[in-house]
Design an enzyme around this catalytic site. Structure first.
Site, PDB file in Angstrom:
ATOM      1  N   ASP A  10      -9.036  -5.804   5.277  1.00 26.06           N
ATOM      2  CA  ASP A  10      -9.494  -6.550   4.105  1.00 26.06           C
ATOM      3  C   ASP A  10     -10.495  -7.627   4.496  1.00 26.06           C
ATOM      4  O   ASP A  10     -11.430  -7.912   3.734  1.00 26.06           O
ATOM      5  CB  ASP A  10      -8.303  -7.163   3.374  1.00 26.06           C
ATOM      6  CG  ASP A  10      -7.574  -6.144   2.509  1.00 26.06           C
ATOM      7  OD1 ASP A  10      -8.160  -5.699   1.504  1.00 26.06           O
ATOM      8  OD2 ASP A  10      -6.450  -5.769   2.844  1.00 26.06           O
ATOM      9  N   HIS A  26       0.805  -1.215   0.000  1.00 24.99           N
ATOM     10  CA  HIS A  26       0.000   0.000   0.000  1.00 24.99           C
ATOM     11  C   HIS A  26       0.846   1.276   0.000  1.00 24.99           C
ATOM     12  O   HIS A  26       0.299   2.369  -0.140  1.00 24.99           O
ATOM     13  CB  HIS A  26      -0.943  -0.001   1.208  1.00 24.99           C
ATOM     14  CG  HIS A  26      -1.960  -1.097   1.147  1.00 24.99           C
ATOM     15  ND1 HIS A  26      -2.916  -1.176   0.162  1.00 24.99           N
ATOM     16  CD2 HIS A  26      -2.159  -2.180   1.946  1.00 24.99           C
ATOM     17  CE1 HIS A  26      -3.667  -2.240   0.354  1.00 24.99           C
ATOM     18  NE2 HIS A  26      -3.228  -2.876   1.425  1.00 24.99           N
ATOM     19  N   ASP A  62      17.089 -11.640  -3.023  1.00 24.02           N
ATOM     20  CA  ASP A  62      18.427 -11.352  -3.530  1.00 24.02           C
ATOM     21  C   ASP A  62      18.981 -10.023  -3.011  1.00 24.02           C
ATOM     22  O   ASP A  62      20.197  -9.888  -2.815  1.00 24.02           O
ATOM     23  CB  ASP A  62      18.433 -11.345  -5.062  1.00 24.02           C
ATOM     24  CG  ASP A  62      18.516 -12.746  -5.659  1.00 24.02           C
ATOM     25  OD1 ASP A  62      18.634 -13.715  -4.890  1.00 24.02           O
ATOM     26  OD2 ASP A  62      18.455 -12.867  -6.899  1.00 24.02           O
ATOM     27  N   GLU A  99      -6.623 -12.709   4.830  1.00 22.81           N
ATOM     28  CA  GLU A  99      -7.421 -11.475   4.746  1.00 22.81           C
ATOM     29  C   GLU A  99      -8.836 -11.680   4.228  1.00 22.81           C
ATOM     30  O   GLU A  99      -9.535 -10.695   3.974  1.00 22.81           O
ATOM     31  CB  GLU A  99      -6.700 -10.466   3.845  1.00 22.81           C
ATOM     32  CG  GLU A  99      -5.254 -10.224   4.222  1.00 22.81           C
ATOM     33  CD  GLU A  99      -4.565  -9.261   3.278  1.00 22.81           C
ATOM     34  OE1 GLU A  99      -4.826  -8.053   3.406  1.00 22.81           O
ATOM     35  OE2 GLU A  99      -3.787  -9.712   2.424  1.00 22.81           O
ATOM     36  N   ARG A 109       6.915  -6.298   2.968  1.00 26.17           N
ATOM     37  CA  ARG A 109       5.658  -6.752   2.375  1.00 26.17           C
ATOM     38  C   ARG A 109       5.601  -6.297   0.922  1.00 26.17           C
ATOM     39  O   ARG A 109       5.461  -5.109   0.651  1.00 26.17           O
ATOM     40  CB  ARG A 109       4.449  -6.198   3.144  1.00 26.17           C
ATOM     41  CG  ARG A 109       3.128  -6.645   2.522  1.00 26.17           C
ATOM     42  CD  ARG A 109       1.933  -6.392   3.410  1.00 26.17           C
ATOM     43  NE  ARG A 109       1.600  -4.985   3.561  1.00 26.17           N
ATOM     44  CZ  ARG A 109       0.510  -4.544   4.194  1.00 26.17           C
ATOM     45  NH1 ARG A 109      -0.324  -5.413   4.750  1.00 26.17           N
ATOM     46  NH2 ARG A 109       0.277  -3.250   4.303  1.00 26.17           N
TER      47      ARG A 109
END
Length: 264
Positions: free
Chosen positions: A179, A49, A88, A153, A74
């Site tokens: 959510d 977000h 990585d 969610e 996230r």
């Protein structure tokens, strides 16, 4: 050779205390450094977000790493290619959004493991995570220090929450109240009693199964209830909300003082 880097958040999950953290969506290394001084147990760089991409996530990982702050990332999606890139550049703990089934959770685990145990592309010589092949035996030990947290969610995910949490390679699950509320037809009401009842039951089920669970709790009652039920880690706010509320409160305070003096 450099020894493998230990994942402090992964070890925090094994403790008996509830840890607290902050979501960071300002997408800036400078504000990440400020948050690092606030004494949260962990910080989460939000690419779902917040306007974060790989190039803005990297300097935040670097800034928090210099201060030895346990860091979660996230991403915007749980795609295999993005998981590979984040690992990585040095992310070790990933919070993966919108995971509805154990099969999806297993795919996330596979994306984080090198063959033959998974499908992560082998490019350690180019990777910051391996210190460009400087970490001893990185290809064989990297998975030991990864922490994967599917985000639950939806009602479908809640129904499958024990199976998701039990997938080998999954370290914890994270419940997203906003959510979930939207999926229940109560958008904008994450603390609605019906939503809270579903959350409470889900937490109890995961804890009874001997697995770890986290949640976002934006107010004190939600936080206290979640802790009472046995959650292991709680996000208690965001840098964006703290900045927005703080600057507005400051302006309001001094605008009222200035207006009061002008009226005399």
């Amino acid at each position: 050779m450099i020894p493998p880097r230990l994942n402090r958040f992964k070890r925090m999950l094994q403790s008996s205390r509830t840890t607290i953290g902050l979501f960071m969506a300002l997408a800036n290394g400078y504000t990440a450094e400020i948050a690092a001084e606030a004494d949260f147990d962990w910080l989460m760089i939000d690419g779902e977000h917040g306007p974060n991409d790989l190039r803005s996530i990297l300097p935040q990982i670097q800034a928090l790493g210099c201060r030895d702050v346990p860091t979660i990332v996230r991403p915007v999606t749980a795609e295999t290619w993005l998981i590979k890139q984040l690992l990585d550049i040095g992310a070790q703990t990933l919070l993966l959004p919108m995971v509805d089934t154990a099969e999806q959770a297993a795919a996330i685990v596979a994306a984080s493991r090198y063959p033959p145990h998974g499908v992560r592309g082998v490019g350690a010589s180019l990777a910051r995570a391996s210190r460009w092949n400087g970490v001893k035996d990185y290809l064989h030990t990297a998975a030991d220090e990864l922490c994967l947290i599917p985000q639950v969610e939806t009602r479908r995910a809640i129904a499958d929450i024990e199976a998701i949490a039990a997938v080998p390679g999954v370290d914890a699950v994270f419940i997203g109240p906003s959510d979930l509320a939207a999926d229940m037809g109560l958008i904008g009401q994450p603390t609605h009693p019906e939503v809270r009842a579903v959350i409470d039951e889900a937490i109890v089920r995961v804890v009874r199964a001997g697995r770890r669970v986290g949640i976002f709790a934006g107010d004190v009652p939600s936080f206290m209830r979640s802790v009472e039920l046995g959650v292991s880690f709680v996000a208690v706010g965001s840098d964006v909300a703290t900045f927005a509320q703080g600057t507005k409160a400051l302006a309001t305070q001094f605008r009222e003082l200035a207006g009061g003096r002008q009226g005399r």
